[in-house]
Design a protein around this motif. Sequence first.
Motif, PDB file in Angstrom:
ATOM      1  N   UNK A 173      56.293  45.399  43.822  1.00 21.59           N
ATOM      2  CA  UNK A 173      57.408  44.510  43.486  1.00 21.59           C
ATOM      3  C   UNK A 173      58.460  44.505  44.595  1.00 21.59           C
ATOM      4  N   UNK A 174      58.691  45.651  45.243  1.00 22.25           N
ATOM      5  CA  UNK A 174      59.637  45.706  46.360  1.00 22.25           C
ATOM      6  C   UNK A 174      59.109  44.904  47.548  1.00 22.25           C
ATOM      7  N   UNK A 175      57.824  45.030  47.795  1.00 21.86           N
ATOM      8  CA  UNK A 175      57.228  44.304  48.917  1.00 21.86           C
ATOM      9  C   UNK A 175      57.347  42.797  48.702  1.00 21.86           C
ATOM     10  N   UNK A 176      57.046  42.348  47.482  1.00 27.32           N
ATOM     11  CA  UNK A 176      57.145  40.924  47.181  1.00 27.32           C
ATOM     12  C   UNK A 176      58.581  40.435  47.303  1.00 27.32           C
ATOM     13  N   UNK A 177      59.533  41.204  46.807  1.00 21.31           N
ATOM     14  CA  UNK A 177      60.937  40.782  46.832  1.00 21.31           C
ATOM     15  C   UNK A 177      61.476  40.715  48.248  1.00 21.31           C
ATOM     16  N   UNK A 233      62.912  37.020  40.222  1.00 14.85           N
ATOM     17  CA  UNK A 233      61.774  37.820  39.767  1.00 14.85           C
ATOM     18  C   UNK A 233      62.219  39.231  39.373  1.00 14.85           C
ATOM     19  N   UNK A 234      61.783  39.685  38.207  1.00 18.46           N
ATOM     20  CA  UNK A 234      62.144  41.006  37.709  1.00 18.46           C
ATOM     21  C   UNK A 234      61.380  42.087  38.454  1.00 18.46           C
ATOM     22  N   UNK A 235      62.002  43.241  38.554  1.00 17.24           N
ATOM     23  CA  UNK A 235      61.339  44.401  39.143  1.00 17.24           C
ATOM     24  C   UNK A 235      60.131  44.783  38.291  1.00 17.24           C
ATOM     25  N   UNK A 236      59.008  45.080  38.930  1.00 14.82           N
ATOM     26  CA  UNK A 236      57.812  45.457  38.191  1.00 14.82           C
ATOM     27  C   UNK A 236      56.714  44.421  38.344  1.00 14.82           C
ATOM     28  N   UNK A 237      55.915  44.248  37.289  1.00 18.38           N
ATOM     29  CA  UNK A 237      54.781  43.323  37.340  1.00 18.38           C
ATOM     30  C   UNK A 237      55.221  41.890  37.594  1.00 18.38           C
ATOM     31  N   UNK A 238      56.406  41.530  37.111  1.00 21.82           N
ATOM     32  CA  UNK A 238      56.877  40.156  37.277  1.00 21.82           C
ATOM     33  C   UNK A 238      57.028  39.807  38.753  1.00 21.82           C
ATOM     34  N   UNK A 239      57.717  40.641  39.506  1.00 23.53           N
ATOM     35  CA  UNK A 239      57.908  40.386  40.939  1.00 23.53           C
ATOM     36  C   UNK A 239      56.604  40.539  41.710  1.00 23.53           C
ATOM     37  N   UNK A 289      57.019  37.243  31.382  1.00 20.51           N
ATOM     38  CA  UNK A 289      56.759  37.729  32.733  1.00 20.51           C
ATOM     39  C   UNK A 289      55.733  36.855  33.440  1.00 20.51           C
ATOM     40  N   UNK A 290      55.875  36.780  34.751  1.00 16.45           N
ATOM     41  CA  UNK A 290      54.879  36.107  35.581  1.00 16.45           C
ATOM     42  C   UNK A 290      53.776  37.113  35.869  1.00 16.45           C
ATOM     43  N   UNK A 344      68.691  44.009  38.163  1.00 16.63           N
ATOM     44  CA  UNK A 344      67.256  44.106  38.413  1.00 16.63           C
ATOM     45  C   UNK A 344      66.841  43.541  39.767  1.00 16.63           C
ATOM     46  N   UNK A 345      67.519  42.504  40.259  1.00 17.98           N
ATOM     47  CA  UNK A 345      67.036  41.800  41.435  1.00 17.98           C
ATOM     48  C   UNK A 345      67.166  42.626  42.712  1.00 17.98           C
TER      49      UNK A 345
END
Length: 571
Positions: A502-506, A36-42, A165-166, A475-476
């Motif tokens: 995005x950090x929280x999701x990752x 998952x990319x940093x930002x809206x995607x993640x 993007x997701x 990015x990851x």
Amino acid sequence: MKPVRLPAAATIALPRWGIVTLCLLYILPGLLGRDPWKGDDAASFGIMWTMAHGSLADWLWPHIVGLPMAEEGPLAFWLGALCIKLFGGLIGEPMAARLVTGLFFLLGSISVWYATYLLGRRTEAQPLKLAFGGQPEPRDFGRTLADGALLIYLGCLGLLVRSHETSAESLQISLVAFALYICARLLDQAALRFALSLGLTLGLLVLTRGWVLPITLWMTLLALCLYRQQSPQFKLILLALPVALGVTGIWLLAISLFHPFDSSPYDAWMLWNYRQIGLPSIGSISYFLKYGIWFTWPAWPFAGWAIYAWRKQEKALHIALPGAFVACFIFLAIINHRSEESILLPILPPLAILAAFGLPTMKRSAINAVDWFAVMIFTGVAGFIWLAWIAIQTGWPPKLAAKVAALAPGFHASFDLPIFVIALAITVAWFRLVIWRISRQPSVLWRAVVLSSGGIILCWLLLLSLCLPWINYQITYAPVAQDMATRLPTTYNCVEANIGPSQRASFAYFGNVHFAGFSDHDCRFLMLQSSRRAHTEALLPEQYPAETWELLWSGHRAADKDELLTLYRRK
């Protein structure tokens, strides 16, 4: 008088296998083989992942493991979570979530093609009859225009990243394209089934990214019917509103009955919608003009010329319908004070369709100018991508290799023969396309945009094949999240966090970190995100007394020189 005069030879359609191949080459790179990319995607993946592993309350109130994210709407996340539950164990959860992104893209592309085809075969859109015959048949003319619209749609620079993007935006733009297709049906034939389909689509748009765009679009369609004096369609479009309200009401009724987490996302959702509305300002207008020029390239020059060329037939449906959609979304963009690319996305489907009707009226000199621009720009970009890949693999040229290494410290390159062969083949195909276009000077309508869309596909495929490992490493958050997880004990109650979505999701996915949820309190661990440019060392906010917390871990992505993530433990 109609501005189009064409022979039948100019309406040779693209082969179906060619269109399918172009769409697959466009959408598959960027969906496969990445985190998952940093930002809206993640962040969007985090919502889907939380739903897939949660209860009914998690499905009713979108959130990222305890961080409320009710601003936009739940529909795109429901679909992604469903794919994770069905296919996550087979292809991995991030890839399963991106399945819906590919389906959204297909829905949008098919809708753009069929909407253009329906409009293009109408009587008022047909070219003038030639003195000795030989003009194209309506179906052939419509198919050729549809091919051109799809090529323009694929060539739009603003669609490139967002369509991979997701996120909810990828569903929104596809539903806009589908609504345009339904309107082409409805305004051509006043049938109840089309009005119900329009209402369903508007309701799904509300559940995707709020009610501001669907309501404004509904009022725009009513105004268009009054302008074209279509009373039966006006009444049917009025009927679409209660259908849309009924679709939206299912979610609103559910959150009212079940009251997830003893609260409701309704207030936050409504506040996000209200923030989309304001008076036009210099900032919003300048943002639209500054970024809209490149975001909608190459559609806007052809669309502008179509409006000029068909100015005496402004009530014709093939001009009035996409023109009304474009005007609606431009209005929404300039009253929205939030400077973000997502407010420009809905413009792309109607603008591509409008641009297609500019293709038959463009002068050869203008078409050649667009072609040469595409050849120079995309060949240069492709050459730079190849040179960057050589620098990553060999260290030559040394200055470029040093720059690439500085952007991703610690990255170790590896040679992948199949990827190299694919990249080489697509590069050869690009040069063959350029030679075909320049040497043979074909007369088909879509010749004016085939290089623009082909160049976009070339550069995107090269970037997401040759350089994907380097981009993914940059990015990851996977290595950082896994490193932090090793500092946590095997059993702990929760981690309180003040970090981005995005950090929280990752960290939740890659590190299996249990963040504080709606009902978690008194966590023994605290995670913070700060800027190293603002502070040379990590500082605790005032609400967290330094004497009660000890620093346990700090880290950041190798490619990010500013971000600093820290983990504290309560003493």
